[in-house]
Scaffold this motif. Sequence first.
Motif, PDB file in Angstrom:
ATOM      1  N   ALA A  98      13.075  42.868 -32.135  1.00 61.96           N
ATOM      2  CA  ALA A  98      12.150  43.490 -31.185  1.00 61.96           C
ATOM      3  C   ALA A  98      10.900  43.948 -31.921  1.00 61.96           C
ATOM      4  CB  ALA A  98      12.817  44.677 -30.503  1.00 61.96           C
ATOM      5  N   GLY A  99       9.779  43.834 -31.224  1.00 61.74           N
ATOM      6  CA  GLY A  99       8.535  44.359 -31.755  1.00 61.74           C
ATOM      7  C   GLY A  99       8.481  45.864 -31.521  1.00 61.74           C
ATOM      8  N   PRO A 100       7.345  46.472 -31.803  1.00 60.42           N
ATOM      9  CA  PRO A 100       7.208  47.912 -31.581  1.00 60.42           C
ATOM     10  C   PRO A 100       7.379  48.273 -30.105  1.00 60.42           C
ATOM     11  CG  PRO A 100       5.289  47.012 -32.733  1.00 60.42           C
ATOM     12  CD  PRO A 100       6.141  45.863 -32.333  1.00 60.42           C
ATOM     13  N   VAL A 101       7.861  49.484 -29.864  1.00 57.85           N
ATOM     14  CA  VAL A 101       8.036  49.979 -28.504  1.00 57.85           C
ATOM     15  C   VAL A 101       6.711  50.546 -28.009  1.00 57.85           C
ATOM     16  CG1 VAL A 101       9.242  51.674 -27.054  1.00 57.85           C
ATOM     17  CG2 VAL A 101      10.477  50.474 -28.879  1.00 57.85           C
ATOM     18  N   HIS A 102       6.361  50.178 -26.788  1.00 64.73           N
ATOM     19  CA  HIS A 102       5.140  50.660 -26.135  1.00 64.73           C
ATOM     20  C   HIS A 102       5.520  51.336 -24.824  1.00 64.73           C
ATOM     21  CE1 HIS A 102       2.707  48.304 -28.931  1.00 64.73           C
ATOM     22  NE2 HIS A 102       3.539  47.303 -28.704  1.00 64.73           N
ATOM     23  N   MET A 103       4.630  52.158 -24.320  1.00 63.94           N
ATOM     24  CA  MET A 103       4.843  52.869 -23.057  1.00 63.94           C
ATOM     25  C   MET A 103       3.860  52.344 -22.015  1.00 63.94           C
ATOM     26  SD  MET A 103       7.104  55.342 -23.783  1.00 63.94           S
ATOM     27  CE  MET A 103       6.889  56.498 -22.475  1.00 63.94           C
ATOM     28  N   GLY A 104       4.221  52.534 -20.756  1.00 62.44           N
ATOM     29  CA  GLY A 104       3.330  52.161 -19.666  1.00 62.44           C
ATOM     30  C   GLY A 104       3.714  52.899 -18.403  1.00 62.44           C
ATOM     31  N   LEU A 105       2.935  52.683 -17.353  1.00 61.99           N
ATOM     32  CA  LEU A 105       3.193  53.257 -16.030  1.00 61.99           C
ATOM     33  C   LEU A 105       3.182  52.127 -15.015  1.00 61.99           C
ATOM     34  CD1 LEU A 105       0.806  56.343 -16.156  1.00 61.99           C
ATOM     35  CD2 LEU A 105       3.297  56.389 -16.291  1.00 61.99           C
ATOM     36  N   ALA A 106       4.154  52.134 -14.106  1.00 61.60           N
ATOM     37  CA  ALA A 106       4.223  51.091 -13.080  1.00 61.60           C
ATOM     38  C   ALA A 106       4.951  51.636 -11.857  1.00 61.60           C
ATOM     39  CB  ALA A 106       4.958  49.870 -13.611  1.00 61.60           C
ATOM     40  N   THR A 107       4.714  50.998 -10.726  1.00 66.18           N
ATOM     41  CA  THR A 107       5.430  51.384  -9.508  1.00 66.18           C
ATOM     42  C   THR A 107       6.752  50.633  -9.382  1.00 66.18           C
ATOM     43  OG1 THR A 107       4.179  49.752  -8.248  1.00 66.18           O
ATOM     44  CG2 THR A 107       3.348  52.008  -8.238  1.00 66.18           C
ATOM     45  N   ASP A 108       6.829  49.421  -9.912  1.00 64.22           N
ATOM     46  CA  ASP A 108       8.032  48.594  -9.809  1.00 64.22           C
ATOM     47  C   ASP A 108       8.340  47.986 -11.180  1.00 64.22           C
ATOM     48  OD1 ASP A 108       9.966  46.633  -9.406  1.00 64.22           O
ATOM     49  OD2 ASP A 108       9.107  45.960  -7.518  1.00 64.22           O
ATOM     50  N   PRO A 109       9.384  48.459 -11.870  1.00 66.72           N
ATOM     51  CA  PRO A 109       9.697  47.940 -13.205  1.00 66.72           C
ATOM     52  C   PRO A 109       9.958  46.428 -13.235  1.00 66.72           C
ATOM     53  CG  PRO A 109      10.922  49.951 -12.786  1.00 66.72           C
ATOM     54  CD  PRO A 109      10.262  49.564 -11.499  1.00 66.72           C
ATOM     55  N   ALA A 110      10.604  45.871 -12.215  1.00 68.47           N
ATOM     56  CA  ALA A 110      10.886  44.431 -12.199  1.00 68.47           C
ATOM     57  C   ALA A 110       9.594  43.625 -12.139  1.00 68.47           C
ATOM     58  CB  ALA A 110      11.803  44.072 -11.036  1.00 68.47           C
ATOM     59  N   GLU A 111       8.662  44.038 -11.295  1.00 64.90           N
ATOM     60  CA  GLU A 111       7.368  43.353 -11.220  1.00 64.90           C
ATOM     61  C   GLU A 111       6.599  43.509 -12.526  1.00 64.90           C
ATOM     62  OE1 GLU A 111       5.073  44.656  -7.875  1.00 64.90           O
ATOM     63  OE2 GLU A 111       6.519  43.866  -6.424  1.00 64.90           O
ATOM     64  N   GLU A 112       6.686  44.682 -13.131  1.00 61.37           N
ATOM     65  CA  GLU A 112       5.991  44.921 -14.398  1.00 61.37           C
ATOM     66  C   GLU A 112       6.568  44.049 -15.503  1.00 61.37           C
ATOM     67  OE1 GLU A 112       3.042  46.793 -16.826  1.00 61.37           O
ATOM     68  OE2 GLU A 112       3.266  46.310 -14.714  1.00 61.37           O
ATOM     69  N   LEU A 113       7.888  43.865 -15.500  1.00 58.53           N
ATOM     70  CA  LEU A 113       8.517  42.977 -16.486  1.00 58.53           C
ATOM     71  C   LEU A 113       7.977  41.564 -16.336  1.00 58.53           C
ATOM     72  CD1 LEU A 113      10.580  42.393 -18.706  1.00 58.53           C
ATOM     73  CD2 LEU A 113      12.319  42.148 -16.901  1.00 58.53           C
ATOM     74  N   GLU A 114       7.898  41.064 -15.119  1.00 60.61           N
ATOM     75  CA  GLU A 114       7.341  39.727 -14.885  1.00 60.61           C
ATOM     76  C   GLU A 114       5.904  39.630 -15.376  1.00 60.61           C
ATOM     77  OE1 GLU A 114       7.796  38.128 -10.928  1.00 60.61           O
ATOM     78  OE2 GLU A 114       9.792  39.029 -10.741  1.00 60.61           O
ATOM     79  N   ARG A 115       5.105  40.669 -15.088  1.00 61.70           N
ATOM     80  CA  ARG A 115       3.701  40.683 -15.536  1.00 61.70           C
ATOM     81  C   ARG A 115       3.599  40.651 -17.060  1.00 61.70           C
ATOM     82  NH1 ARG A 115      -0.357  43.575 -17.406  1.00 61.70           N
ATOM     83  NH2 ARG A 115       0.864  45.428 -17.807  1.00 61.70           N
ATOM     84  N   LEU A 116       4.428  41.456 -17.726  1.00 61.92           N
ATOM     85  CA  LEU A 116       4.394  41.492 -19.193  1.00 61.92           C
ATOM     86  C   LEU A 116       4.841  40.172 -19.802  1.00 61.92           C
ATOM     87  CD1 LEU A 116       5.722  45.115 -19.794  1.00 61.92           C
ATOM     88  CD2 LEU A 116       3.402  44.265 -20.248  1.00 61.92           C
ATOM     89  N   VAL A 117       5.871  39.564 -19.241  1.00 57.12           N
ATOM     90  CA  VAL A 117       6.315  38.259 -19.749  1.00 57.12           C
ATOM     91  C   VAL A 117       5.187  37.238 -19.611  1.00 57.12           C
ATOM     92  CG1 VAL A 117       7.919  36.325 -19.410  1.00 57.12           C
ATOM     93  CG2 VAL A 117       8.779  38.684 -19.427  1.00 57.12           C
ATOM     94  N   SER A 118       4.515  37.232 -18.478  1.00 52.91           N
ATOM     95  CA  SER A 118       3.400  36.307 -18.270  1.00 52.91           C
ATOM     96  C   SER A 118       2.263  36.565 -19.247  1.00 52.91           C
ATOM     97  CB  SER A 118       2.861  36.424 -16.844  1.00 52.91           C
ATOM     98  OG  SER A 118       3.820  35.941 -15.937  1.00 52.91           O
ATOM     99  N   LYS A 119       1.980  37.817 -19.492  1.00 47.33           N
ATOM    100  CA  LYS A 119       0.842  38.195 -20.341  1.00 47.33           C
ATOM    101  C   LYS A 119       1.146  38.048 -21.839  1.00 47.33           C
ATOM    102  CE  LYS A 119      -2.230  42.061 -21.304  1.00 47.33           C
ATOM    103  NZ  LYS A 119      -2.567  43.443 -21.015  1.00 47.33           N
ATOM    104  N   LEU A 120       2.363  38.401 -22.252  1.00 51.13           N
ATOM    105  CA  LEU A 120       2.682  38.480 -23.682  1.00 51.13           C
ATOM    106  C   LEU A 120       3.477  37.301 -24.229  1.00 51.13           C
ATOM    107  CD1 LEU A 120       3.686  42.246 -23.783  1.00 51.13           C
ATOM    108  CD2 LEU A 120       1.466  41.238 -24.370  1.00 51.13           C
ATOM    109  N   VAL A 121       4.144  36.555 -23.354  1.00 55.58           N
ATOM    110  CA  VAL A 121       5.034  35.500 -23.817  1.00 55.58           C
ATOM    111  C   VAL A 121       4.577  34.117 -23.371  1.00 55.58           C
ATOM    112  CG1 VAL A 121       7.418  34.672 -23.838  1.00 55.58           C
ATOM    113  CG2 VAL A 121       6.961  37.132 -23.806  1.00 55.58           C
ATOM    114  N   LYS A 122       4.210  33.990 -22.117  1.00 55.17           N
ATOM    115  CA  LYS A 122       3.898  32.667 -21.564  1.00 55.17           C
ATOM    116  C   LYS A 122       2.476  32.199 -21.856  1.00 55.17           C
ATOM    117  CE  LYS A 122       7.170  32.824 -17.747  1.00 55.17           C
ATOM    118  NZ  LYS A 122       7.338  32.736 -16.283  1.00 55.17           N
ATOM    119  N   VAL A 123       1.728  32.915 -22.630  1.00 60.58           N
ATOM    120  CA  VAL A 123       0.333  32.530 -22.925  1.00 60.58           C
ATOM    121  C   VAL A 123       0.259  31.363 -23.861  1.00 60.58           C
ATOM    122  CG1 VAL A 123      -0.716  34.737 -22.437  1.00 60.58           C
ATOM    123  CG2 VAL A 123       0.189  34.300 -24.701  1.00 60.58           C
TER     124      VAL A 123
END
Length: 123
Positions: A98-123
């Motif tokens: 695992a990389g470093p742990v980061h914090m964030g704010l979101a209304t829906d954790p499942a949607e945020e997980l999808e967004r992060l995967v798209s932004k950080l992994v699928k690029v």
Amino acid sequence: MRIPYEYATIQACPQVERGELLNVGVLLYCHRRDFLEAGIHLVPERLLALDPGADVHAVRTALGAWVAACAGGGAAHGMSLGERFRWLVAPRSTILRAGPVHMGLATDPAEELERLVSKLVKV
């Protein structure tokens, strides 16, 4: 209402001595929503570009173990979600870490997980 969460990228490091990393997933933990999941996206060609001899099947199997650990399977059996997250993000010198742990704010954790995967992994 936005709520806090923690996340870390899951990184493949096929040759630990070279220190080259490839993001292959994201772990996201949200205490308030009792949420811990891993979003995985492995592109074999990217892994093989770092190490032509990488065992793609072994990496897939290890990623499956991370997903199972999020759900409480394997060595994570009996741990709380927070304990599982801390165990998964603990430093290790293996092909997956695992990389470093980061914090964030979101209304829906499942949607945020999808967004992060798209932004950080699928690029």
